[in-house]
Motif scaffolding. Structure first.
Motif, PDB file in Angstrom:
ATOM      1  N   VAL A  49       1.382   5.863   9.099  1.00  0.00           N
ATOM      2  CA  VAL A  49       2.571   6.096   8.656  1.00  0.00           C
ATOM      3  C   VAL A  49       3.152   5.848   7.489  1.00  0.00           C
ATOM      4  N   ALA A  50       2.616   6.634   6.322  1.00  0.00           N
ATOM      5  CA  ALA A  50       2.595   6.457   4.384  1.00  0.00           C
ATOM      6  C   ALA A  50       2.728   7.638   4.288  1.00  0.00           C
ATOM      7  N   ASP A  51       3.288   7.701   2.937  1.00  0.00           N
ATOM      8  CA  ASP A  51       2.965   8.381   2.064  1.00  0.00           C
ATOM      9  C   ASP A  51       2.449   8.753   1.388  1.00  0.00           C
ATOM     10  N   PHE A  52       1.052   9.841   1.881  1.00  0.00           N
ATOM     11  CA  PHE A  52       0.385  10.081   1.246  1.00  0.00           C
ATOM     12  C   PHE A  52      -0.578   9.756  -0.146  1.00  0.00           C
TER      13      PHE A  52
ATOM     14  N   ARG B 142       9.188  15.845  -1.186  1.00  0.00           N
ATOM     15  CA  ARG B 142       8.794  14.835  -0.675  1.00  0.00           C
ATOM     16  C   ARG B 142      10.038  15.025   0.029  1.00  0.00           C
ATOM     17  N   PHE B 143      11.282  15.318  -0.014  1.00  0.00           N
ATOM     18  CA  PHE B 143      12.596  14.158   0.708  1.00  0.00           C
ATOM     19  C   PHE B 143      13.012  15.682   1.465  1.00  0.00           C
ATOM     20  N   PHE B 144      12.247  16.302   2.000  1.00  0.00           N
ATOM     21  CA  PHE B 144      12.401  17.646   2.616  1.00  0.00           C
ATOM     22  C   PHE B 144      12.403  17.532   4.064  1.00  0.00           C
ATOM     23  N   TYR B 145      10.798  16.846   3.992  1.00  0.00           N
ATOM     24  CA  TYR B 145      11.118  16.248   5.465  1.00  0.00           C
ATOM     25  C   TYR B 145      11.472  15.445   6.356  1.00  0.00           C
ATOM     26  N   ASP B 146      12.557  15.205   6.456  1.00  0.00           N
ATOM     27  CA  ASP B 146      13.280  14.743   7.707  1.00  0.00           C
ATOM     28  C   ASP B 146      12.646  15.805   9.139  1.00  0.00           C
TER      29      ASP B 146
ATOM     30  N   ILE C 154      -2.089  11.228   8.674  1.00  0.00           N
ATOM     31  CA  ILE C 154      -1.090  10.436   7.803  1.00  0.00           C
ATOM     32  C   ILE C 154       0.303  11.519   7.136  1.00  0.00           C
ATOM     33  N   ASP C 155       1.176  10.809   7.727  1.00  0.00           N
ATOM     34  CA  ASP C 155       2.390  11.519   7.686  1.00  0.00           C
ATOM     35  C   ASP C 155       3.686  10.170   7.445  1.00  0.00           C
ATOM     36  N   VAL C 156       4.851  10.699   6.465  1.00  0.00           N
ATOM     37  CA  VAL C 156       6.099  10.312   6.234  1.00  0.00           C
ATOM     38  C   VAL C 156       6.603  10.122   7.309  1.00  0.00           C
ATOM     39  N   SER C 157       6.622  11.701   8.151  1.00  0.00           N
ATOM     40  CA  SER C 157       7.995  11.543   9.260  1.00  0.00           C
ATOM     41  C   SER C 157       7.174  11.366  10.100  1.00  0.00           C
ATOM     42  N   GLU C 158       8.097   9.940  11.048  1.00  0.00           N
ATOM     43  CA  GLU C 158       6.907   9.422  12.168  1.00  0.00           C
ATOM     44  C   GLU C 158       6.759  10.180  13.381  1.00  0.00           C
TER      45      GLU C 158
ATOM     46  N   VAL D 211       0.967  -1.334  -0.316  1.00  0.00           N
ATOM     47  CA  VAL D 211       0.115   0.267   0.424  1.00  0.00           C
ATOM     48  C   VAL D 211       1.008   1.494  -0.453  1.00  0.00           C
ATOM     49  N   THR D 212       2.173   0.887   0.907  1.00  0.00           N
ATOM     50  CA  THR D 212       2.908   2.573   0.203  1.00  0.00           C
ATOM     51  C   THR D 212       3.963   2.507   0.028  1.00  0.00           C
ATOM     52  N   ALA D 213       5.108   1.370  -0.454  1.00  0.00           N
ATOM     53  CA  ALA D 213       6.088   1.446  -1.227  1.00  0.00           C
ATOM     54  C   ALA D 213       6.973   2.846  -0.617  1.00  0.00           C
ATOM     55  N   VAL D 214       7.193   2.766   0.445  1.00  0.00           N
ATOM     56  CA  VAL D 214       8.303   3.857   0.762  1.00  0.00           C
ATOM     57  C   VAL D 214       9.994   3.608   0.958  1.00  0.00           C
ATOM     58  N   ALA D 215      10.291   2.520   1.218  1.00  0.00           N
ATOM     59  CA  ALA D 215      11.683   2.254   1.688  1.00  0.00           C
ATOM     60  C   ALA D 215      12.386   2.079   0.289  1.00  0.00           C
ATOM     61  N   GLY D 216      13.411   2.955   0.273  1.00  0.00           N
ATOM     62  CA  GLY D 216      14.304   2.560  -0.719  1.00  0.00           C
ATOM     63  C   GLY D 216      14.623   3.751  -1.355  1.00  0.00           C
TER      64      GLY D 216
END
Ligand code: AVJ
Length: 321
Positions: free
Chosen positions: A140-143, A39-43, A113-117, A14-19
């Motif tokens: 925890v997901a990339d919307f 989208r990678f700004f948000y560490d 829902i957010d990528v940043s845990e 469903v999310t496919a975030v890894a790698g």
């Protein structure tokens, strides 16, 4: 002992975030016109820097949207009945959401829902304190790669909340595709409340992305800090500078990182050459007129039921059904 909220993870299918980070960075830097996805700004640091940006005098979108939500919240929450689900895409700190939750926390389930845990855990902890009766189900997901919500919500009326004009990061075609995806996730009876920054004097726009304190520059350069930390990068932060311009032809702010000299940079063991003055395009922020956005929503099978703006028509909140 501080209670740590349970952050649900959807199956990778469903999310496919890894790698994704390393692949996207290598792919972006290998292009003739180098790019790095915003989208990678948000560490963790990036999320903090963005929070700082929202407090800046030049960055009007956040406070203007908050002004609209405060002024019109009673109208917006009218449509919520008991058991409804409020789904927030890219929830971050959920600060704006409190304007709505203050009025409906007793009758809705909130799904941030957010990528940043880190950002999600922080927000959930704060909301649990403020709304003890509120059921919170964080994901925890990339919307942008979300295809569906957990099955238990399928019977409920779902309202999406997508503030902040994050839709502006996407080119209009991709924005329509994302709205169509939200339609699927929220269902035919679903509603969507979305914040959209409006076209205006280019000087006001350019100032909002080139603040005097240099926070936006740090936010942009933090992408290189993250690559150095996570992908064995050798970016020399003193040899790149931030640039944000308004492109009137496409109605967007463009952010770039510009190389101040000819140089080679290693990332994941690969060498990338930068000419003097060559840029990496890191973000677009498209601006719309109300009628342009109404037409875009129509393409994604959303009808506009209400458009709320501030007195100076700087920002807009659209209610789509
Ligand atoms: C969060 C994407 C809406 O584009 O205005 C702020 C991000 N970039 N300053 C925007 C951002 C530079 C912001 N969005």
């Amino acid at each position: 002992m501080r209670h740590v909220p349970t952050l649900e993870r959807l199956p990778a299918s469903v999310t496919a975030v890894a790698g994704d980070f390393s692949l996207s960075v290598i792919e972006g830097l290998s292009r003739a016109k180098k790019i790095l996805p915003c989208r990678f700004f948000y560490d963790a640091r990036g999320s903090c820097l963005f929070e700082e940006i929202t407090q800046l005098p030049e960055y009007y979108p956040t406070r203007t949207e908050i002004g609209i939500l405060n002024a019109r919240a009673a109208e917006i929450v009218k449509g919520f009945s008991s058991g409804d689900v409020l789904v927030e895409f890219g929830s971050g700190s959920s600060r704006k959401t409190e304007i709505l939750l203050d009025r409906i926390a007793d009758r809705v389930v909130y799904v941030p829902i957010d990528v940043s845990e880190a950002a999600l855990a922080e927000a959930v902890f704060r909301l649990e304190e403020r709304y003890p009766a509120l059921e919170i189900r964080p994901l925890v997901a990339d919307f942008s790669s979300l295809t569906k919500l957990p099955h238990e919500f399928s019977g409920s009326r779902r309202t999406g909340f997508f503030p902040g004009s994050t839709i502006g990061n996407l080119a209009p075609g991709d924005a329509a595709a994302l709205l169509a995806k939200f339609r699927k996730v929220l269902g035919e009876r679903g509603r969507l409340i979305i914040g959209v920054d409006l076209k205006k004097d280019a000087r006001v726009l350019v100032r909002a992305y080139n603040d005097a304190a240099g926070i936006t520059a740090a936010f942009n350069l933090n992408l290189l800090v993250r690559i150095n930390r996570e992908l064995a990068g050798t970016f020399d932060l003193t040899a790149f500078h931030h640039r944000a311009i308004y492109n009137p032809r496409s109605g967007r702010i463009e952010m770039h990182l510009v190389s101040d000299r000819a140089q080679d940079v290693m990332v994941c063991g690969r060498r990338f050459h930068f000419a003097n003055g060559e840029s990496i395009h890191t973000e677009n922020s498209y601006k719309y007129t109300v009628s342009e956005f109404r037409a875009l929503a129509e393409k994604a099978s959303w009808k506009t039921s209400r458009v709320l703006t501030d007195a100076n028509e700087q920002f807009s909140v659209h209610e789509l059904i």
